[in-house]
Design a protein around this motif. Sequence first.
Motif, short mmCIF file in Angstrom:
data_model
loop_
_atom_site.label_atom_id
_atom_site.label_comp_id
_atom_site.label_asym_id
_atom_site.label_seq_id
_atom_site.Cartn_x
_atom_site.Cartn_y
_atom_site.Cartn_z
N SER A 1 0.84 -1.19 0.00
CA SER A 1 0.00 0.00 0.00
C SER A 1 0.88 1.24 0.00
O SER A 1 2.11 1.16 0.06
CB SER A 1 -0.93 0.00 1.22
N ASP A 2 0.23 2.41 -0.03
CA ASP A 2 0.99 3.65 -0.01
C ASP A 2 1.43 4.02 1.39
O ASP A 2 2.21 4.96 1.58
CB ASP A 2 0.17 4.80 -0.61
N ARG A 3 0.98 3.28 2.41
CA ARG A 3 1.38 3.54 3.79
C ARG A 3 2.46 2.57 4.25
O ARG A 3 3.51 2.99 4.73
CB ARG A 3 0.16 3.46 4.71
N PHE A 4 2.19 1.25 4.15
CA PHE A 4 3.14 0.24 4.61
C PHE A 4 3.08 -0.97 3.67
O PHE A 4 2.18 -1.09 2.84
CB PHE A 4 2.81 -0.23 6.05
N ASN A 5 4.07 -1.85 3.87
CA ASN A 5 4.00 -3.19 3.29
C ASN A 5 3.53 -4.14 4.39
O ASN A 5 4.32 -4.51 5.27
CB ASN A 5 5.36 -3.62 2.74
N PHE A 6 2.28 -4.53 4.35
CA PHE A 6 1.70 -5.33 5.41
C PHE A 6 1.96 -6.81 5.17
O PHE A 6 1.86 -7.29 4.03
CB PHE A 6 0.18 -5.11 5.50
N VAL A 7 2.27 -7.53 6.25
CA VAL A 7 2.42 -8.98 6.22
C VAL A 7 1.64 -9.55 7.42
O VAL A 7 1.98 -9.26 8.56
CB VAL A 7 3.89 -9.43 6.28
N HIS A 8 0.60 -10.32 7.12
CA HIS A 8 -0.22 -10.95 8.15
C HIS A 8 0.00 -12.46 8.12
O HIS A 8 0.03 -13.06 7.05
CB HIS A 8 -1.71 -10.67 7.93
N VAL A 9 0.08 -13.07 9.29
CA VAL A 9 0.19 -14.52 9.41
C VAL A 9 -0.74 -14.97 10.54
O VAL A 9 -0.72 -14.39 11.63
CB VAL A 9 1.63 -14.98 9.71
N GLY A 10 -1.55 -16.00 10.25
CA GLY A 10 -2.46 -16.48 11.27
C GLY A 10 -3.19 -17.74 10.85
O GLY A 10 -2.72 -18.50 9.99
N GLY A 11 -4.33 -17.95 11.43
CA GLY A 11 -5.16 -19.12 11.14
C GLY A 11 -6.46 -18.70 10.48
O GLY A 11 -6.95 -17.58 10.68
N ALA A 12 -7.02 -19.62 9.70
CA ALA A 12 -8.25 -19.31 8.97
C ALA A 12 -9.10 -20.57 8.85
O ALA A 12 -8.62 -21.69 9.06
CB ALA A 12 -7.94 -18.74 7.58
N ALA A 13 -10.36 -20.34 8.52
CA ALA A 13 -11.29 -21.44 8.27
C ALA A 13 -12.04 -21.13 6.99
O ALA A 13 -12.48 -20.00 6.77
CB ALA A 13 -12.25 -21.62 9.43
#
Length: 242
Positions: A164-176
């Motif tokens: 994005s124009d603000r940050f480079n986001f990296v998310h790690v987690g669990g999903a269903a």
Amino acid sequence: MYKKIFLFLLVFLFSSLIFAQETDEVNPVQEEVQVENTEDINPKTGFPNIREKPFVIFDYGLSCSWVNRVVNQEDFGRSNFNYQDFLVGAYVTMQTMHMKPLNSMVRLAGYYPMSFTFNDVPQVSKAILRGSADLFAGILFELDMWNYVRINLSPGLHVFYQYSDRFNFVHVGGAALANIELPIAKHWTIKLDGIASIDYGNFGSNKNIEVYDVCWQYQLDLGFRYSKKAPNKYNYLKQPIW
């Protein structure tokens, strides 16, 4: 005396013939069972032969996603900071078949951000070149309760990257993931997917500037599958699989 001995020998001989006949009748059955068992065993590996060989199938479609990031405010009377992105894109899913005891799946999606809000207030983005990539991998539980509507559930690992124009986001987690399969024809299937995830969102460039307390994301997919290897035995057009 001789008559008794002769009678005893005669009975013994007659009994031996009956026993031999019964043994001859049993042996062929045992041999057939042994032949059948040896046919199911692979001579090289020593394990049973695989009658239904594993393969993979692919799904394609359109997807939309809502990403939420929250910064909790401890000051009394102040509401939390809530950042939300709305993304639109496409996805592809690879799923295994005939992999006992459970099949697995990997889903990869690409998105472009359509809107960004801060506490429900629309924000104007400065950068044009923006995008996101979403990865989900999990095991698949297939619920075959109905022939014409199939429901699958899959818990797994979720990884999300956003430029994005603000940050480079990296998310790690669990999903269903939960999906509904509608077998339209012998080779065609319509798919409706829903994914919900809870992630840790401080692996990107925001980790030292804007730390998030919680991140969550939910996605909706509309896709299709065309497969010759996995035909739909039951389908709406009543097309036979043979």
